[in-house]
Structures are given as structure tokens and as C-alpha cells.
Design a protein around this motif. Sequence first.
Motif, mmCIF file in Angstrom:
data_model
loop_
_atom_site.group_PDB
_atom_site.id
_atom_site.type_symbol
_atom_site.label_atom_id
_atom_site.label_comp_id
_atom_site.label_asym_id
_atom_site.label_seq_id
_atom_site.Cartn_x
_atom_site.Cartn_y
_atom_site.Cartn_z
ATOM 1 N N LEU A 51 0.835 -1.198 0.000
ATOM 2 C CA LEU A 51 0.000 0.000 0.000
ATOM 3 C C LEU A 51 0.872 1.250 0.000
ATOM 4 O O LEU A 51 0.627 2.180 -0.765
ATOM 5 N N ARG A 52 1.886 1.257 0.837
ATOM 6 C CA ARG A 52 2.788 2.419 0.880
ATOM 7 C C ARG A 52 3.460 2.648 -0.476
ATOM 8 O O ARG A 52 3.602 3.779 -0.930
ATOM 9 N N ILE A 66 -9.590 3.220 -0.625
ATOM 10 C CA ILE A 66 -9.224 3.192 0.790
ATOM 11 C C ILE A 66 -9.789 4.428 1.483
ATOM 12 O O ILE A 66 -10.057 5.450 0.853
ATOM 13 N N SER A 67 -9.957 4.309 2.774
ATOM 14 C CA SER A 67 -10.458 5.424 3.568
ATOM 15 C C SER A 67 -9.337 6.421 3.844
ATOM 16 O O SER A 67 -8.153 6.118 3.662
ATOM 17 N N ARG A 68 -9.729 7.574 4.324
ATOM 18 C CA ARG A 68 -8.747 8.591 4.705
ATOM 19 C C ARG A 68 -7.847 8.057 5.812
ATOM 20 O O ARG A 68 -6.632 8.264 5.800
ATOM 21 N N LEU A 122 -3.806 7.690 5.760
ATOM 22 C CA LEU A 122 -2.945 8.302 6.771
ATOM 23 C C LEU A 122 -2.041 7.257 7.429
ATOM 24 O O LEU A 122 -0.875 7.524 7.701
ATOM 25 N N ARG A 123 -2.582 6.055 7.661
ATOM 26 C CA ARG A 123 -1.757 4.983 8.239
ATOM 27 C C ARG A 123 -0.639 4.594 7.265
ATOM 28 O O ARG A 123 0.483 4.334 7.662
ATOM 29 N N ALA A 124 -0.979 4.553 5.988
ATOM 30 C CA ALA A 124 0.013 4.171 4.975
ATOM 31 C C ALA A 124 1.132 5.194 4.888
ATOM 32 O O ALA A 124 2.273 4.844 4.588
ATOM 33 N N LYS A 125 0.814 6.433 5.154
ATOM 34 C CA LYS A 125 1.809 7.490 5.044
ATOM 35 C C LYS A 125 2.622 7.641 6.322
ATOM 36 O O LYS A 125 3.654 8.289 6.320
#
Length: 133
Positions: free
Chosen positions: A20-21, A43-45, A49-52
Motif C-alpha cells: 500500500l505504501r 481506501i479510507s482517509r 494516513l496509516r500508509a503514510k
Amino acid sequence: MVIAQEHSPSSANTKHMIGLRAAVTVLERWKANRNQIQQVLRISRATLLRAKGEATASRLDCDQLERISIVLNMHATMRTVFENPANVYGFMGRPNDNEFFNGRVPLDLISRGSMLTLIETYRRVDSLRNGLW
């Protein structure tokens, strides 16, 4: 004797988050905005944010994993076809006259969220490898 390795759910989630990242990074390099990234990958916001960040992994469903795979494969194909990084990363943001795109920007099309459009865009990009365009 072969010993099967156990794959824990957290191990799979970690691998999925790495993918994902990578897909988010590719989309950002294509100049996709946050909303476009969310639509392309469905994907959700919070997941974005978790991926980033360095937060814990999110569970991704099969549709999301397939979308990630398509984005990464499309990127790999463009890296094979184009020598110039400006083309590798700029192709998706430029109007295209291929009959499928009909003067539209590929990133705009895939940002609508349709899996069929994402797949067809990949097919068109992949056809560049064989000079079929």
C-alpha cells in the motif's frame, strides 16, 4: 522434510501495508491528490494516513489488494517502456489520444474508482511493451 511456514495475520498485514505504501508513493509521483489516491485504491482517509505514517497496519480487502497490484504493475511496465523518469511519472497526468482515453488524462479516469477502468488502463499501458499502441 518440508516444514510449512506459518503466516500470521499481522505478517500478512505488514506485507500488505508495504504494498500500500509503495502504491501510494507511485500515485503521489503521478501527481495524484489525496482524494484521487483514495478513489483509485478504494481506501479510507484513515487507511491512507496509516500508509503514510508509521502507524499499525490496516486490514485490506481483496479489491484493495488487487488495485494496489494493478498500480504497482502499471508503474513497473512504465519503468520498462520509458527511459526518461519524466515519462514514467508524467504519463498518467497527461492527456492521451489512445482510443480508450480519447484525449482524457489516464489518472482522471482511474480516479473515478471503477475497477474496469483501472484494469483497462493497465491493459493499455501494458500494450506499450509490445509496441501495440
